[in-house]
Design a protein around this motif. Sequence first.
Motif, short mmCIF file in Angstrom:
data_model
loop_
_atom_site.label_atom_id
_atom_site.label_comp_id
_atom_site.label_asym_id
_atom_site.label_seq_id
_atom_site.Cartn_x
_atom_site.Cartn_y
_atom_site.Cartn_z
N LYS A 298 42.76 34.34 51.13
CA LYS A 298 41.31 34.13 51.15
C LYS A 298 40.54 35.58 51.47
N TYR A 299 39.61 36.01 50.79
CA TYR A 299 39.06 37.24 50.60
C TYR A 299 37.49 37.29 50.85
N MET A 300 37.01 38.41 50.57
CA MET A 300 35.26 38.45 50.28
C MET A 300 34.83 38.66 51.87
N PHE A 301 35.63 38.69 52.55
CA PHE A 301 35.06 39.24 54.12
C PHE A 301 36.23 40.09 54.76
N GLN A 302 35.67 41.56 55.14
CA GLN A 302 36.39 42.14 55.81
C GLN A 302 35.62 43.39 56.78
N MET B 191 37.23 28.15 53.27
CA MET B 191 37.30 27.68 51.82
C MET B 191 37.94 28.83 51.04
N GLU B 192 38.88 29.08 50.26
CA GLU B 192 39.34 29.98 49.51
C GLU B 192 38.32 30.52 48.18
N ALA B 193 38.32 31.63 48.06
CA ALA B 193 37.07 31.98 47.13
C ALA B 193 37.81 31.55 45.61
N SER B 194 36.99 31.22 44.81
CA SER B 194 37.39 30.96 43.17
C SER B 194 37.33 32.04 42.47
#
Length: 506
Positions: free
Chosen positions: A111-115, A1-4
Motif C-alpha cells: 500500500k502506498y500514496m500516504f506517507q 485498500m491497495e492502490a491500483s
Amino acid sequence: MEASPRSNVTTSSGKPSQKSGGCYCSKGGDKLHIVARDFGMRCLISRCPHTFGHVVVTPSQKYSQRGGRGEVVSTFGAVQGTRWAGRKGQTNRVQLELLEGSEDSLINNYKYMFQRLRDVRNVLTEKIEELGEELRTNFNIEEFSPVSLPAQDSVTVLGQVCCDSNGKLNSQSVLLEAGPDQGGRQVPVDLSELRDYSLFPGQVVVMEGMNTSGRKFVASKLFEGVPLPFYSTPIKQEMDMDIPDEQLLVMVACGPYTPSDGLTFDPLVDLINVIARDRPDVCILLGPFVDSKHEQIEKSLVTETFDAIFSRCVGSIVEGTKGVGCRLVFVPSQRDVHHHFIYPQPPFILPDLSKDDAKRMTLVPDPCTLLIDGVTFGLTSTDILFHMGAEEISCASGSDRFSRILKHMLTQRNYYPLYPPVEEVNMDYEKFQGYGQMPLSPDVLIVPSELRFFIKDVIGCVCVNPGRLTKGQVGGTYGRLLIQRSAPSIDGKRVSPCVAGQVVKI
C-alpha cells in the motif's frame, strides 16, 4: 485498500500524476494481435497492419530501414577473439537469486500514496547518521561539530547537500543541512576554496572548514565517500562448488520494445532472434514493456487493456526463447502503464505461466541486487543518470560526468541518492529505506538511460548503460556481457568477474 496501477496518484512533489489510468478506449477495430510460434528457436510476431480505433498501425518504415544492424558501438575488456555464445543447454546449472533472499526483498505489492513528512525526515536523518559514522571511522575523525556553531578554528562537519531555492543547484546556492545530533540547521556553504568537487542535492558529505560567524561555512576540504565491499563467496560454497571454467553470457535490453510511431513489436522480434542465435545463459529485460509515454497510449488509441498487451508481449518472449532455454529476468519500470507507479516498485505478477516456464523466469523489483552464479548485479530501470545529471554541479573533476554520477551511487550506497527526487519518481521513503539500498557494491551495475550508452569500470564496478532497444522511430541498442566468477589473484587483489562487454545495435 491497495492502490491500483496508474490511478491518479500523488507524486513525491505533492502534485497529482498525469499518467494514464487503467482504463482504455474502445473505439472499435481489431485488437492488437501478437502471435508467437517457435520454429527452431525463432519467434515470429505477426506484422500485418492493425487497427486501433481509427488509427492504422503498420510496421515502422524508419525502423525497418535502419542501418548499422549488429554494429558494436561500445566495448569493455578483452573482446578480441571473444566468442559471444552461451553454454549451450547448460542453463539449468545457472544459479540465480535475489541477494537479500525472499524474506528481505520486495516481492509483493504494498500500500502506498500516504506517507508522513516526519517519516521522510526520519529516513533522511538515519541516512546522514549511518554514512557519517562510516566516514568518521574511515578518516579517523574524532567528532563532528555543529554546522551552524561559530568557531575561529577549522572544524569538521557532517550534513546533506541541498539547494537554497526551488531552482537548480549551483555553486552559489549550496546549503549544508545537518542531522539532529549536529543541530539540524541549514547553513550556506562557500565553495571558493575547493579545487575539486562534485555535489548534488541529497548527497551526504563530510567537509572541513571554518564558520567564524555561524552564518556561512567556508569549506576547505571535501572528504571522498566510501563504497561498500564487494561480494565474497562463503567459504562453505567455495568448498562445495568448483569455480566454473566456462564463461556465462548475460544479455541486457531495456524498453521501449516498440517504435514510437506504432505498437508493432518489431524490435522485440529482432531481439528474440538475437537470443535464439547467441543462446545467452541469462537475459535481463528491463521495462517499459507497455510504455506510458507512447503516443498512442497517451492518446488512448488502443482497444485492448494494458494488461492484455503486456501479457501478449511476455508470452511472445517466453515462447520465442523456449528452445533456447535461457533464464529470463524481468524488471519493471515506472513507465510501465499497467504496473504500480511507485518507487521502489514491486515485481510483475504473472499467474498464468506454466510450471516449466516459471522455473526459468525470475520476476524482480526495481531496484534490486541479483546474484548470478556468484556474481552480483545491481539493477534499476529508473533513469538515475538523467535525473542526477541535470542536478549535479562539479568543478575541475578529472573524471567524466557519467563516472562521477556512478561513483556517487556507489559511495552513497543506494540506487536513488537524489533528494528531492524528480516529479516523475513517486518515492515511498519507508520502503526505499528497506529496499532501495545497496547491500554491497555490485560487481556489475545496470543503469539504462536516455543518455548515451557505455560500459566502464568505476571504482571496481563494471557499469553498463545498454541504451534503449528503440530510440523514437529507429532502432536502439542492447548489451551483452561475459561473466566468469574468479578466485582472487596471487597478491590477494580482487579480479573483476566481468571478462568482456559490448553494446550492440539491434
